[in-house]
Scaffold this motif. Structure first.
Motif, PDB file in Angstrom:
ATOM      1  N   GLY A 180       0.815  -1.213   0.000  1.00 28.53           N
ATOM      2  CA  GLY A 180       0.000   0.000   0.000  1.00 28.53           C
ATOM      3  C   GLY A 180       0.843   1.255   0.000  1.00 28.53           C
ATOM      4  N   ASN A 181       0.151   2.376   0.028  1.00 26.89           N
ATOM      5  CA  ASN A 181       0.806   3.676   0.025  1.00 26.89           C
ATOM      6  C   ASN A 181       0.946   4.178   1.451  1.00 26.89           C
ATOM      7  N   GLY A 182       1.963   4.944   1.683  1.00 28.79           N
ATOM      8  CA  GLY A 182       2.179   5.529   3.003  1.00 28.79           C
ATOM      9  C   GLY A 182       3.668   5.595   3.307  1.00 28.79           C
TER      10      GLY A 182
END
Length: 66
Positions: free
Chosen positions: A27-29
């Motif tokens: 995921g993004n982050g």
């Protein structure tokens, strides 16, 4: 008839670490938040990774002559 909609692989003891790494780092982050979450979930594994990285850095510096 089998249910083809459930494609989540069942984890066994050999792939549990891989599944945890995939879950925490996907995921993004920010990578720092992902690493903190992994360290909270698996503190001994995180300590081993840090130790291996420290040994790699020390071995790399050992060959450097000033």
């Amino acid at each position: 008839m089998t249910d083809a909609t459930n494609t989540t692989p069942v984890s066994n003891r050999k792939t549990a670490l891989t599944d945890d790494i995939r879950a925490h780092f996907s995921g993004n982050g920010p990578i720092v938040d992902k690493a903190k979450g992994f360290a909270k979930a698996r503190p001994w594994t995180s300590a081993a990774f840090v130790g291996i990285a420290a040994l790699a850095v020390l071995n790399g510096l050992r060959g450097v002559r000033a």
